[in-house]
Design a protein around this motif. Structure first.
Motif, PDB file in Angstrom:
ATOM      1  N   LYS A 213     -52.936   1.650 -17.280  1.00 52.11           N
ATOM      2  CA  LYS A 213     -53.887   1.163 -18.274  1.00 52.11           C
ATOM      3  C   LYS A 213     -53.972  -0.367 -18.234  1.00 52.11           C
ATOM      4  CE  LYS A 213     -53.545   4.823 -21.757  1.00 52.11           C
ATOM      5  NZ  LYS A 213     -54.993   5.078 -21.873  1.00 52.11           N
ATOM      6  N   PRO A 214     -55.115  -0.958 -18.543  1.00 48.80           N
ATOM      7  CA  PRO A 214     -55.191  -2.422 -18.655  1.00 48.80           C
ATOM      8  C   PRO A 214     -54.150  -2.928 -19.658  1.00 48.80           C
ATOM      9  CG  PRO A 214     -57.390  -1.461 -18.678  1.00 48.80           C
ATOM     10  CD  PRO A 214     -56.425  -0.306 -18.766  1.00 48.80           C
ATOM     11  N   GLY A 215     -53.384  -3.912 -19.251  1.00 44.88           N
ATOM     12  CA  GLY A 215     -52.306  -4.410 -20.089  1.00 44.88           C
ATOM     13  C   GLY A 215     -51.026  -3.622 -19.948  1.00 44.88           C
ATOM     14  N   GLY A 216     -51.054  -2.551 -19.131  1.00 44.22           N
ATOM     15  CA  GLY A 216     -49.867  -1.755 -18.888  1.00 44.22           C
ATOM     16  C   GLY A 216     -48.836  -2.514 -18.074  1.00 44.22           C
ATOM     17  N   ARG A 217     -47.618  -1.986 -18.036  1.00 48.89           N
ATOM     18  CA  ARG A 217     -46.529  -2.671 -17.355  1.00 48.89           C
ATOM     19  C   ARG A 217     -45.968  -1.807 -16.228  1.00 48.89           C
ATOM     20  NH1 ARG A 217     -48.301  -5.614 -21.076  1.00 48.89           N
ATOM     21  NH2 ARG A 217     -47.154  -7.380 -21.939  1.00 48.89           N
ATOM     22  N   MET A 218     -45.335  -2.497 -15.276  1.00 51.44           N
ATOM     23  CA  MET A 218     -44.657  -1.817 -14.180  1.00 51.44           C
ATOM     24  C   MET A 218     -43.390  -2.593 -13.841  1.00 51.44           C
ATOM     25  SD  MET A 218     -46.288  -0.384 -10.612  1.00 51.44           S
ATOM     26  CE  MET A 218     -47.075  -1.923 -10.101  1.00 51.44           C
ATOM     27  N   VAL A 219     -42.262  -1.897 -13.747  1.00 52.82           N
ATOM     28  CA  VAL A 219     -40.984  -2.496 -13.357  1.00 52.82           C
ATOM     29  C   VAL A 219     -40.499  -1.795 -12.095  1.00 52.82           C
ATOM     30  CG1 VAL A 219     -38.561  -2.837 -13.970  1.00 52.82           C
ATOM     31  CG2 VAL A 219     -40.338  -3.244 -15.682  1.00 52.82           C
ATOM     32  N   LEU A 220     -40.259  -2.577 -11.054  1.00 45.64           N
ATOM     33  CA  LEU A 220     -39.817  -2.053  -9.768  1.00 45.64           C
ATOM     34  C   LEU A 220     -38.497  -2.697  -9.390  1.00 45.64           C
ATOM     35  CD1 LEU A 220     -43.191  -2.467  -7.798  1.00 45.64           C
ATOM     36  CD2 LEU A 220     -42.461  -0.500  -9.163  1.00 45.64           C
ATOM     37  N   ALA A 221     -37.538  -1.901  -8.948  1.00 44.61           N
ATOM     38  CA  ALA A 221     -36.265  -2.419  -8.435  1.00 44.61           C
ATOM     39  C   ALA A 221     -36.027  -1.792  -7.072  1.00 44.61           C
ATOM     40  CB  ALA A 221     -35.124  -2.073  -9.389  1.00 44.61           C
ATOM     41  N   PHE A 222     -35.845  -2.629  -6.051  1.00 43.07           N
ATOM     42  CA  PHE A 222     -35.654  -2.099  -4.705  1.00 43.07           C
ATOM     43  C   PHE A 222     -34.835  -3.057  -3.863  1.00 43.07           C
ATOM     44  CE2 PHE A 222     -39.800  -3.976  -5.347  1.00 43.07           C
ATOM     45  CZ  PHE A 222     -39.939  -4.897  -4.325  1.00 43.07           C
ATOM     46  N   VAL A 223     -34.135  -2.496  -2.888  1.00 38.39           N
ATOM     47  CA  VAL A 223     -33.283  -3.303  -2.026  1.00 38.39           C
ATOM     48  C   VAL A 223     -34.147  -4.251  -1.211  1.00 38.39           C
ATOM     49  CG1 VAL A 223     -31.554  -3.254  -0.199  1.00 38.39           C
ATOM     50  CG2 VAL A 223     -31.636  -1.407  -1.887  1.00 38.39           C
ATOM     51  N   GLY A 224     -33.732  -5.498  -1.145  1.00 38.18           N
ATOM     52  CA  GLY A 224     -34.516  -6.505  -0.430  1.00 38.18           C
ATOM     53  C   GLY A 224     -33.635  -7.438   0.372  1.00 38.18           C
ATOM     54  N   LYS A 225     -34.139  -8.634   0.564  1.00 42.49           N
ATOM     55  CA  LYS A 225     -33.388  -9.683   1.263  1.00 42.49           C
ATOM     56  C   LYS A 225     -33.840 -11.020   0.703  1.00 42.49           C
ATOM     57  CE  LYS A 225     -36.589 -10.112   5.237  1.00 42.49           C
ATOM     58  NZ  LYS A 225     -37.496  -8.968   5.037  1.00 42.49           N
ATOM     59  N   VAL A 363     -28.935  -7.663  -1.479  1.00 41.94           N
ATOM     60  CA  VAL A 363     -29.860  -8.228  -2.463  1.00 41.94           C
ATOM     61  C   VAL A 363     -30.703  -7.118  -3.081  1.00 41.94           C
ATOM     62  CG1 VAL A 363     -31.856  -9.745  -2.783  1.00 41.94           C
ATOM     63  CG2 VAL A 363     -29.968 -10.466  -1.319  1.00 41.94           C
ATOM     64  N   LEU A 364     -30.835  -7.155  -4.401  1.00 34.01           N
ATOM     65  CA  LEU A 364     -31.713  -6.237  -5.112  1.00 34.01           C
ATOM     66  C   LEU A 364     -32.847  -7.040  -5.739  1.00 34.01           C
ATOM     67  CD1 LEU A 364     -31.914  -3.190  -5.971  1.00 34.01           C
ATOM     68  CD2 LEU A 364     -30.938  -3.914  -8.159  1.00 34.01           C
ATOM     69  N   ASN A 365     -34.086  -6.710  -5.372  1.00 34.53           N
ATOM     70  CA  ASN A 365     -35.257  -7.314  -5.984  1.00 34.53           C
ATOM     71  C   ASN A 365     -35.644  -6.530  -7.229  1.00 34.53           C
ATOM     72  OD1 ASN A 365     -35.795  -9.335  -4.009  1.00 34.53           O
ATOM     73  ND2 ASN A 365     -36.703  -7.810  -2.669  1.00 34.53           N
ATOM     74  N   VAL A 366     -35.884  -7.221  -8.319  1.00 33.11           N
ATOM     75  CA  VAL A 366     -36.363  -6.585  -9.542  1.00 33.11           C
ATOM     76  C   VAL A 366     -37.591  -7.363 -10.016  1.00 33.11           C
ATOM     77  CG1 VAL A 366     -35.802  -5.829 -11.871  1.00 33.11           C
ATOM     78  CG2 VAL A 366     -34.003  -5.958 -10.145  1.00 33.11           C
ATOM     79  N   MET A 367     -38.696  -6.660 -10.198  1.00 34.58           N
ATOM     80  CA  MET A 367     -39.924  -7.346 -10.598  1.00 34.58           C
ATOM     81  C   MET A 367     -40.618  -6.616 -11.737  1.00 34.58           C
ATOM     82  SD  MET A 367     -42.220  -6.551  -7.177  1.00 34.58           S
ATOM     83  CE  MET A 367     -43.454  -7.717  -7.707  1.00 34.58           C
ATOM     84  N   GLN A 368     -41.211  -7.418 -12.617  1.00 33.61           N
ATOM     85  CA  GLN A 368     -41.998  -6.896 -13.731  1.00 33.61           C
ATOM     86  C   GLN A 368     -43.432  -7.327 -13.533  1.00 33.61           C
ATOM     87  OE1 GLN A 368     -40.675  -8.017 -17.674  1.00 33.61           O
ATOM     88  NE2 GLN A 368     -42.725  -7.771 -18.503  1.00 33.61           N
ATOM     89  N   LEU A 369     -44.354  -6.376 -13.516  1.00 32.42           N
ATOM     90  CA  LEU A 369     -45.771  -6.648 -13.300  1.00 32.42           C
ATOM     91  C   LEU A 369     -46.576  -6.213 -14.509  1.00 32.42           C
ATOM     92  CD1 LEU A 369     -45.977  -5.179  -9.683  1.00 32.42           C
ATOM     93  CD2 LEU A 369     -45.879  -7.595 -10.275  1.00 32.42           C
ATOM     94  N   THR A 370     -47.668  -6.928 -14.773  1.00 27.11           N
ATOM     95  CA  THR A 370     -48.578  -6.586 -15.856  1.00 27.11           C
ATOM     96  C   THR A 370     -49.959  -6.325 -15.288  1.00 27.11           C
ATOM     97  OG1 THR A 370     -47.363  -8.004 -17.409  1.00 27.11           O
ATOM     98  CG2 THR A 370     -49.596  -7.356 -18.030  1.00 27.11           C
ATOM     99  N   LYS A 371     -50.538  -5.185 -15.638  1.00 26.18           N
ATOM    100  CA  LYS A 371     -51.885  -4.850 -15.168  1.00 26.18           C
ATOM    101  C   LYS A 371     -52.893  -5.760 -15.875  1.00 26.18           C
ATOM    102  CE  LYS A 371     -55.563  -2.398 -13.845  1.00 26.18           C
ATOM    103  NZ  LYS A 371     -55.768  -1.067 -14.438  1.00 26.18           N
ATOM    104  N   LYS A 372     -53.730  -6.423 -15.099  1.00 33.65           N
ATOM    105  CA  LYS A 372     -54.729  -7.318 -15.672  1.00 33.65           C
ATOM    106  C   LYS A 372     -55.750  -6.532 -16.473  1.00 33.65           C
ATOM    107  CE  LYS A 372     -54.364 -10.833 -12.041  1.00 33.65           C
ATOM    108  NZ  LYS A 372     -55.084 -11.564 -10.958  1.00 33.65           N
ATOM    109  N   ARG A 373     -56.202  -7.136 -17.555  1.00 35.04           N
ATOM    110  CA  ARG A 373     -57.207  -6.484 -18.380  1.00 35.04           C
ATOM    111  C   ARG A 373     -58.598  -6.684 -17.783  1.00 35.04           C
ATOM    112  NH1 ARG A 373     -55.507  -4.886 -23.394  1.00 35.04           N
ATOM    113  NH2 ARG A 373     -53.397  -5.531 -24.020  1.00 35.04           N
ATOM    114  N   HIS A 374     -59.491  -5.778 -18.109  1.00 39.95           N
ATOM    115  CA  HIS A 374     -60.886  -5.898 -17.640  1.00 39.95           C
ATOM    116  C   HIS A 374     -61.542  -7.128 -18.240  1.00 39.95           C
ATOM    117  CE1 HIS A 374     -60.411  -2.021 -15.893  1.00 39.95           C
ATOM    118  NE2 HIS A 374     -60.375  -1.363 -17.049  1.00 39.95           N
TER     119      HIS A 374
END
Length: 375
Positions: A213-225, A363-374
């Motif tokens: 949804k617009p304004g929705g959130r996403m949190v991803l954690a994954f092995v990185g470098k 290394v563990l990458n952790v990112m928080q993303l926000t869906k842009k609104r229309h």
């Protein structure tokens, strides 16, 4: 190995070799690293979107162990805490648990009643619905703009397929003796893996932007470098390079054909922040609220004053069990099950030796993303 839909899954059930029994490393990351970002994101979402009747959550790459409902519980608890402070009615919470079709959903669903009972004990007003959604997260999984919050832990580093070499689709060109990126891998291998990651991650973001949804959130954690160009020397690659060494030992003793090893490559990539951020900007549907790198130990056996593992043999066995729970289904499909016990016995010894050399972290990458609104 081509597309991973029919080959990649964690070892199911609750036995000694199962993912459920060998995912403590992932569980600690959920509790100590991902949890603060998840709680912040869900509270921000709840405050801005203000769902009145229903909150829809998706957990991508959920697997089948206790970690699945740990992540869900933390999300639900964060909602409940904020709701009480804001004196709002509790929305119905729909949780969609996604993984590939070969995931052990039966074991997962047997835990639903226990989760519901625990959730009700925390807040009797909570109303939860849990659904399983089999399928690749590189494909559409949900209706348009139907998901408020998307979570994924220790899954996004898996690719949709093994990167294709120029000569065939079964392995990477000239990556002989390796099953992943290694010091001996030519530049064509490095480029093929990076190219596949770029394609997959851009596709992942585009698909999620349709479902979120617009304004929705996403949190991803994954092995990185980190940003170092010497990525093959880092622990994200070393853990699988040691597995390739164990396979090579079987080849040297005539227990396995070298062509079988040359044809096998893992469908995964551990990106750096410098490889992630341009793709998010290019796709343009999400804003990066946070992007963090955390160093993690391979496993939690006691260490001495210099940071070396004090019981390397036990640690080697623990790490081998963790990797076995993750990689054995794909390895078994390609090499057969007859060599699995010997392979992981040798692998545990190689890991133990590796851990005694110096302090080992990844290394563990952790990112928080926000869906842009229309607009």
């Amino acid at each position: 190995m081509g597309r991973v839909r029919s080959t990649l899954c964690m070892t199911g059930g609750t036995g000694d070799a199962s993912y459920a029994q060998n995912s403590l490393l992932q569980r600690k990351a959920l509790s100590k690293i991902t949890k603060p970002l998840t709680e912040a994101a869900i509270k921000e979402l709840y405050a801005t979107i203000k769902p009145q009747t229903r909150l829809v959550i998706a957990d991508l790459g959920c697997s089948s162990g206790p970690n699945t409902f740990l992540a869900v519980s933390e999300l639900v608890d964060a909602v409940g805490e904020f709701r009480k402070k804001a004196t709002r009615n509790s929305p119905e919470i729909q949780t969609n648990l996604n993984d590939l079709p070969r995931n052990d959903f039966n074991t997962l669903f047997r835990s639903v009643d226990k989760f519901n009972q625990k959730a009700k004990a925390v807040d009797e007003d909570n109303i939860y619905f849990v659904s399983g959604v089999p399928g690749s997260f590189y494909n559409r999984l949900f209706p348009s703009e139907s998901i408020h919050f998307i979570h994924s832990s220790y899954a996004r580093h898996w690719l949709s397929q093994v990167p294709k070499g120029r000569t065939n689709d079964a392995g990477l060109e000239r990556n002989k003796g390796n099953i992943y990126i290694a010091n001996s891998s030519p530049q064509s291998v490095w480029k093929a893996y990076l190219r596949q990651f770029q394609t997959d991650f851009a596709n992942f973001l585009k698909i999620r932007s349709r479902e979120n949804k617009p304004g929705g959130r996403m949190v991803l954690a994954f092995v990185g470098k980190d940003e170092s160009p010497l990525a093959s020397r880092q622990e994200c690659c070393a853990v699988y390079n040691l597995l390739a060494m164990a396979l090579s030992g079987l080849v040297a003793e005539g227990l396995l054909a070298d062509s079988k090893v040359d044809q096998f490559n893992l469908p995964k990539y551990n990106p750096s922040p410098q490889e992630i951020m341009p793709l998010v900007r290019k796709v343009g549907s999400f804003e990066i609220a946070k992007l963090e790198n955390h160093e993690r130990q391979w496993e939690s056996c006691p260490q001495d004053a210099d940071g070396r593992t004090s019981n390397a043999l036990q640690s080697g066995q623990n790490v081998a069990q963790t990797i076995r729970a993750v990689a054995e289904p794909a390895l078994e499909k390609h090499f057969g099950d007859a060599i699995m016990e010997e392979l992981f016995t040798r692998y545990a010894k190689l890991v133990a030796k590796h851990l005694t050399a110096e302090k080992r972290k990844f290394v563990l990458n952790v990112m928080q993303l926000t869906k842009k609104r229309h607009r």
